[in-house]
Write an enzyme that holds these catalytic residues in place. Structure first.
Site, short mmCIF file in Angstrom:
data_model
loop_
_atom_site.label_atom_id
_atom_site.label_comp_id
_atom_site.label_asym_id
_atom_site.label_seq_id
_atom_site.Cartn_x
_atom_site.Cartn_y
_atom_site.Cartn_z
N SER A 246 0.60 -1.20 0.06
CA SER A 246 0.21 -0.11 0.07
C SER A 246 0.94 1.20 -0.02
CB SER A 246 -1.00 -0.02 1.08
OG SER A 246 -0.05 -0.27 2.43
N ASP A 422 -3.19 7.25 10.41
CA ASP A 422 -3.18 5.81 11.03
C ASP A 422 -1.85 5.27 11.36
OD1 ASP A 422 -1.88 5.48 8.68
OD2 ASP A 422 -3.37 4.32 7.69
N HIS A 425 0.50 4.88 7.06
CA HIS A 425 0.41 5.53 5.63
C HIS A 425 1.04 7.13 5.75
CE1 HIS A 425 -2.06 2.30 4.91
NE2 HIS A 425 -1.38 1.94 3.81
#
Length: 949
Positions: A246, A422, A425
Site C-alpha cells: 500500500s 493511521d 501511511h
C-alpha cells in the site's frame, strides 16, 4: 626640531556645471594601475577616486576607489595631529624621516612607524598634566577625572589602532586571503568528490533535509519542481512500473498526479491499477504484490525474458505486510531474506537495461497504529531494511550494485509521520516529495533543467568555450614569461656597492609599466577568475542548494547592513543634489538590498517584490539622469565617450556569455541599460544638438529640447503598446542574436516594458533640476535647506506621505500581473519622494555612508557576478562552499564574491584605458578589430547552434 610637514590644501570643488553626474552603470575614465583602493570598506574614511589630469579637465569619472587621503589631514581632523606635535615637541627627538612617517595616515606606511607613534604617545601622556573640565563637578580621588587630555588620548589610541589594522589588512590582502580560501575549498571539494563519489543521484536518493515545512533540500544539489508539461515531455513513450504494498501504491498515485492532477485514488486497493496518457504515450502501472515472495519473483522474472517489453523504470518495495501477517516473527524475517536473495539476481539483470529502485520501508508512528498493526514496530522495520540493503548491495560481483536504494523516503517520513492518520501511511505532502524526487531522478538527465542539478551530468564544453580556455591559458603563460624576463632585467639593474668608495655603481631605473604588461596581467587575472566562475556554476565541483524564503532570512540581513551603513558615515565633499558620494551611497544600499532579495528567494513575497521593482527602476532613473546631465552640460557627443560607456557596461557580460555559454539577453539588466544609453545618446545627438551652453543664450532652445523629449515619450508609448512592432525591430539579424532568449524576444519586450518610463523621468528631472540650479533657485550650501523653510517643510510632508502611500499600495497588492501594469507609471513617485527626503534638509545632503558608497562603486560587477559565484544555477540556487553550516557558508562565499567583483572592476578599468584610446585614428582601428571579433563570434555561434540541433 623638525615637525611633520603640513598637508597641502585640498583642491577646490569643481563648479556645478563641470561635474559629471552619477551614472548607475559605473564611472568612466581611464585608470592607471596605481589608482587602487587602499583599504577595505570597513574604514571610516571614504575611499576617494583618483583621476588622471586629462580626465580631471574633462570632468569624467574614473569610478575606481583610489588611494586614501593623506594621513596628516585625517589626523588633524580627528585631533591626532595636535597630539602628535605636542608629543614630538615635548620629547624633542623627532627626526625628519620619523616626522614624515608620523604625518602619514596611509595603511602602506612603514612597519616601524607604528612603534615610534606609540612611544611618542606614551611619552606625551607621561608629561601631560590633566586639565579637568571647568564644568565638571568635584569627584573623589579614586574616580577618573573628566579631562580634555583623556578625550584626546582616546582619539589618538583609536587612530593609531586603526593605522595598525589598515597596515596589515587592506583590499589587496583581502583578495590574497580570498584566493587562498578558493584554492583550499577547491582542493577539499575535489578530494571529497573522489572519496565519496561524484554521483549526485546518490545524494538525492539517500540524504536531505526539510527547509520549512514542504521544501525538501537534497544534500549538495538542487531539486527541480516539475510541471505537467515538463513531466509529459520527459516521460513520452515511457513505461513505469510500481510493484509492492500500500505504501508503494501511495507513491504511485503521487507520481501519476504530477502527470495528471485530476487522477483520482479510487478502485480496489488490493488490485493492479493502470494509468495511461495517450497524448504523450506515457504508461504507469501499479502491480499489487504486498510481500516479497514467489508471486513478486514471477512478475519480475517475466520482464527478464528477451521477448517481453521491459518497463523503463521499476520501483519496488515491501515488508510491512509480511510483518503484519506473521506477527513480527523471526521466521518471517529469515524467509524475507531468502526471498529477496532469490529476487536480487533478477533485479540486477533488469538494472542493466532499465532503472531499478528498491524503496526502503518508512518508519511508523507506533502510538497511532491500530491493534492489528501493533506488531509493525520501527525495530522490525529497521531489521528488514538492513536485510534488503545488505543482500541487494552484495548481489553482484561488481563493486557496486546497479539496483539503486530509494532510502530518502525514510528521512522524509521521520519528519512527517506524526501527521499520519493511521500511523502507517504517510501524509500527502510526504508522498508528493518522494514522487518529485523520483521524477528528478528520471528526468533531470533528459531535460537538464537549470535549477535541477541532481542527477545531471556536467555540460560538455562548446567550441567557443574551448577557444576561450585556450586564449586565457596563453595569456597566463605569456604573462608569466613577461614577468620572469622583467624580473631578471630588474635584478641586473640592481645597484651593487663599491667596497672601496662605499657608493652605488648603478642607479635603479624605474621602468614605466607598459601597455602590453597591463594587458597580459589583466587577462591573466581574468582567466583565473573565469576559471572560478566555471568551477562554481558549470563544473559540478562545488555544491548547490535551493532557495527558501522566510521573513527572517530577508529582513534580518537588511537590518544588519542598515546598522553598518549608518555607523560608517562621512561628510560629503560637496552638498549638491545627488552629489557623487550620495549617488554612490544610493547605488550601494540598493545593490545590497537586491542581493539579499535574490539569495533569500524573496520574489515569492509580493510586497518585497514590488519594492525591489522600484529599486531596479531607480537604477534606470539614475541612468537617465546621469547621461542626460553629462551630454547637456558638456556637449561631448564624441565616439570616445560612447565606446567608453559601452565597454564599461558590456565587457564582463560578453566574457561571461563566452565562458558560461549563455545568451547576452540572459544578463537582462546590462542590455537594458545599454539600449537606454543609446536611446539617450541618439535623442540628444541628433540635429539639432541642444546643450546647456547654447540654451543659456536663448530660451527657445529649451523649448526645442522639450519637443525632443516629447517625441521620445511618444516613441516609448508606441513600442510599449505595439508588441508586434517591437519584436520586428529586435528580431532583425544581428539584433536577434543579442536579444533573443529561448528563441524569441518576448522576455526582452517584457523587461523593457516593465520600466519603460523611468529613464524618461530621469532625463526630465535632470533638465528641471539643472534649469533651477542655473537660475539659482535652489540653496545648495552646506547645512542649508534646498528651498525656503516653508516650502521645504511642505515638500517634505508631501514626499513622506507619497512614499508611505506607495509602500502601503505595494504591500496590499494581490496580483503580480496587475501590479506590474501599474508599476511603470507609479514607480517614479517613490523615487522622487526619496530624492526630496534625502536632499531637502541641508544636514542630510552634507553626510553620506562610506560603507554603502564603497559597494556603490562596484554595483555593476556585484549585480553580474552574483549570477554564478554567489548564487548558483544562474541565480536559481545558492552556491555551497561549506556544506552543513549555512551561516559560515554565506560569510565565506560573500567575502570571496565581493573581492572578485572589486578585482573585475579594476581589470575593466585597466583594459578600458588600453582598448578605448582617446586618439580617434587608434580608436577606429580598435573598433575594426572588435567588429571582426564579434563577426567571428557570430559565425562560431551559428556553427555551434547547428551542431546542437
Amino acid at each position: 626640531m623638525s615637525l611633520p610637514p603640513s598637508p597641502p590644501p585640498p583642491p577646490p570643488p569643481p563648479p556645478a556645471g563641470a561635474r559629471d553626474p552619477m551614472t548607475p552603470e559605473g564611472h568612466l575614465g581611464p585608470v592607471t594601475p596605481e589608482h587602487r583602493a587602499s583599504g577595505p570598506p570597513s574604514q571610516a574614511q571614504p575611499l576617494l577616486r583618483q583621476e588622471a589630469k586629462g580626465e580631471e579637465e574633462e570632468g569624467e569619472e574614473t569610478g575606481v576607489p583610489g588611494a586614501s587621503r593623506t594621513g596628516t589631514a585625517e589626523q588633524r581632523r580627528r585631533g591626532w595631529g595636535e597630539a602628535a606635535e605636542a608629543a614630538a615637541a615635548e620629547e624633542g627627538q623627532v627626526e625628519a624621516g620619523g616626522a614624515a612617517a608620523a604625518g602619514s595616515g596611509s595603511p602602506a606606511g612603514g612597519a616601524g612607524s607604528g612603534r615610534g607613534d606609540w612611544r611618542r604617545l606614551l611619552a606625551w601622556l607621561r608629561r601631560r598634566q590633566p586639565q579637568c573640565c571647568p564644568c565638571a563637578a568635584p569627584l573623589p580621588r579614586s574616580a577618573v577625572h573628566c579631562c580634555h587630555g583623556g578625550t584626546k588620548m582616546a582619539a589618538l589610541a583609536y587612530n593609531l589602532g586603526k593605522r595598525e589594522i589598515n597596515h596589515y589588512f587592506s583590499v589587496r590582502s583581502a583578495k590574497v586571503l580570498a584566493l587562498v580560501a578558493v584554492l583550499l575549498l577547491a582542493a577539499c571539494h575535489l578530494a571529497s568528490r573522489r572519496y565519496r563519489g561524484n554521483d549526485s543521484c546518490e545524494y538525492l536518493l539517500s540524504s536531505g533535509r526539510f527547509l520549512g515545512e514542504k521544501v525538501w533540500q537534497p544534500h549538495s544539489c538542487m531539486m527541480h519542481k516539475y510541471k505537467i508539461s515538463e513531466a509529459k515531455n520527459c516521460l513520452v513513450d515511457k513505461h513505469i512500473a510500481f510493484i509492492g504494498d500500500s505504501r508503494i501504491r501511495q507513491l504511485f498515485y503521487s507520481f501519476v498526479k504530477i502527470i495528471n492532477p485530476q487522477f483520482k485514488e479510487e478502485g480496489n486497493k488490493h488490485e493492479n491499477i493502470p494509468f495511461e496518457d495517450r497524448i504523450s504515450s506515457v504508461k504507469v502501472d501499479f502491480l499489487w504484490h504486498p510481500e516479497v515472495n514467489g508471486s513478486m519473483k514471477q512478475c519480475i522474472k517475466v520482464w527478464t525474458e528477451d521477448s517481453v517489453a521491459k518497463p523503463h523504470v521499476i520501483v519496488a518495495g515491501a515488508a510491512t505486510w509480511s510483518i503484519k501477517i506473521h506477527n513480527g516473527s523471526n521466521e518471517a524475517l529469515s524467509q524475507y531474506k531468502t526471498n529477496i536473495t532469490s529476487i536480487a539476481p533478477l533485479l540486477e539483470k533488469l538494472a542493466k537495461t532499465s532503472d531499478v529502485y528498491w524503496v526502503l520501508q518508512d518508519p511508523v508512528y507506533e502510538d497511532l497504529l491500530s491493534e492489528n498493526r501493533k506488531m509493525i514496530t520501527n525495530e522490525k522495520i529497521d531489521a528488514y531494511n538492513e536485510a534488503a540493503v545488505s543482500i541487494l548491495n552484495s548481489s553482484t560481483r561488481n563493486s557496486k550494485s546497479n539496483v539503486k536504494m530509494f532510502s530518502v523516503s525514510k528521512l522524509i517520513a521521520q519528519e512527517t509521520i506524526m501527521e499520519s492518520l493511521d500511523g502507517l501511511h504517510l501524509p500527502e505532502k510526504s508522498r508528493e516529495t518522494s514522487a518529485m524526487i523520483l521524477m528528478n531522478v528520471c528526468c533531470n538527465k533528459i531535460l537538464k533543467p537549470v535549477d535541477g542539478s541532481c542527477c545531471q551530468p556536467r555540460p560538455p564544453l562548446t567550441l567557443i568555450q574551448k577557444l576561450a580556455a585556450c586564449f586565457f591559458t596563453l595569456s597566463i603563460i605569456g604573462y608569466l614569461i613577461f614577468y620572469i624576463i622583467h624580473r631578471n632585467a630588474h635584478r641586473k639593474n640592481k645597484p651593487c656597492t663599491d667596497m672601496e668608495s662605499g657608493e652605488d655603481k648603478k642607479n635603479i631605473i624605474n621602468t614605466p609599466v607598459s601597455s602590453l604588461e597591463i594587458l597580459l596581467q589583466s587577462f591573466c587575472k581574468l582567466g583565473l577568475i573565469m576559471a572560478y566562475f566555471y568551477m562554481c556554476d558549470r563544473a559540478n565541483l562545488f555544491m548547490k542548494e535551493n532557495k527558501f524564503y522566510t521573513h527572517s532570512t530577508f529582513f534580518i540581513p537588511i537590518i544588519y547592513i542598515l546598522v553598518l551603513g549608518v555607523f560608517y558615515n562621512e561628510n560629503t565633499k560637496e552638498t549638491k543634489v545627488l552629489n557623487r558620494e550620495q549617488t554612490d551611497e544610493w547605488k550601494g544600499w540598493m545593490q545590497l538590498v537586491i542581493l539579499i532579495y535574490h539569495i533569500s528567494g524573496a520574489s515569492t513575497f509580493l510586497p518585497v517584490y514590488m519594492h525591489i521593482r522600484v529599486l531596479v527602476a531607480a537604477y534606470l532613473f539614475q541612468t537617465g539622469y546621469g547621461h542626460f546631465s553629462y551630454f547637456w552640460i558638456k556637449g561631448d557627443f564624441g565616439i570616445h565617450r560612447v565606446c567608453q560607456v559601452l565597454f564599461r557596461l558590456n565587457f564582463l557580460v560578453v566574457v561571461l556569455c563566452i565562458v558560461m555559454d549563455r545568451p547576452y539577453q540572459f544578463y537582462y539588466f546590462v542590455p537594458l541599460v545599454t539600449v537606454w544609453f543609446m536611446v539617450i545618446y541618439v535623442t540628444l545627438a541628433l540635429w539639432p544638438q541642444i546643450i546647456q551652453k547654447k540654451a543659456n543664450g536663448n530660451c527657445f532652445w529649451h523649448f526645442g529640447l522639450l519637443l525632443k523629449l516629447a517625441f521620445l515619450l511618444l516613441c516609448i508609448c508606441f513600442l510599449a503598446y505595439s508588441q508586434g512592432a517591437f519584436e520586428k525591430i529586435f528580431s532583425l539579424w544581428p539584433l536577434s542574436k543579442c536579444f533573443e532568449l529561448k528563441g524569441n524576444v518576448y522576455e526582452w519586450w517584457f523587461r523593457w516594458r516593465l520600466d519603460r518610463y523611468v529613464v524618461f523621468h530621469g532625463m526630465l528631472f535632470a533638465f528641471i533640476y539643472l534649469a533651477l540650479q542655473k537660475r539659482q533657485v535652489l540653496s545648495e550650501g552646506k547645512g542649508e535647506p534646498l528651498f525656503s523653510n516653508k516650502i521645504s517643510n511642505v515638500l517634505l510632508f508631501i514626499s513622506v506621505v507619497s512614499f508611505l502611500t506607495y509602500s502601503i499600495w505595494a504591500s496590499s497588492c494581490k496580483n503580480k500581473a496587475e501590479c506590474n501594469e501599474l508599476h511603470p507609471s507609479v514607480s517614479v513617485v517613490q523615487i522622487l519622494a526619496f530624492i526630496l527626503i534625502r536632499n531637502i534638509p541641508g544636514y542630510a545632503r552634507s553626510i553620506y555612508s562610506s560603507f554603502f558608497a564603497w559597494f556603490g562603486k562596484i554595483s555593476l560587477e556585484l549585480f553580474i557576478c552574483q549570477y554564478h559565484i554567489w548564487l548558483a544555477a544562474d541565480t536559481r540556487g545558492i552556491l555551497v562552499l561549506i556544506p552543513g553550516n549555512p551561516m559560515l557558508n554565506i560569510i565565506v562565499s560573500t567575502f570571496i564574491f565581493v573581492c572578485v567583483a572589486h578585482e573585475i572592476s579594476q581589470i575593466t578599468n585597466d583594459l578600458a584605458q588600453i582598448i578605448i584610446p582617446k586618439d580617434n585614428s587608434s580608436l577606429l582601428k580598435r573598433l575594426a578589430c572588435i567588429a571582426a571579433f564579434f563577426c567571428g563570434l557570430l559565425i562560431l555561434s551559428s556553427i555551434q547552434d547547428k551542431s546542437r540541433h
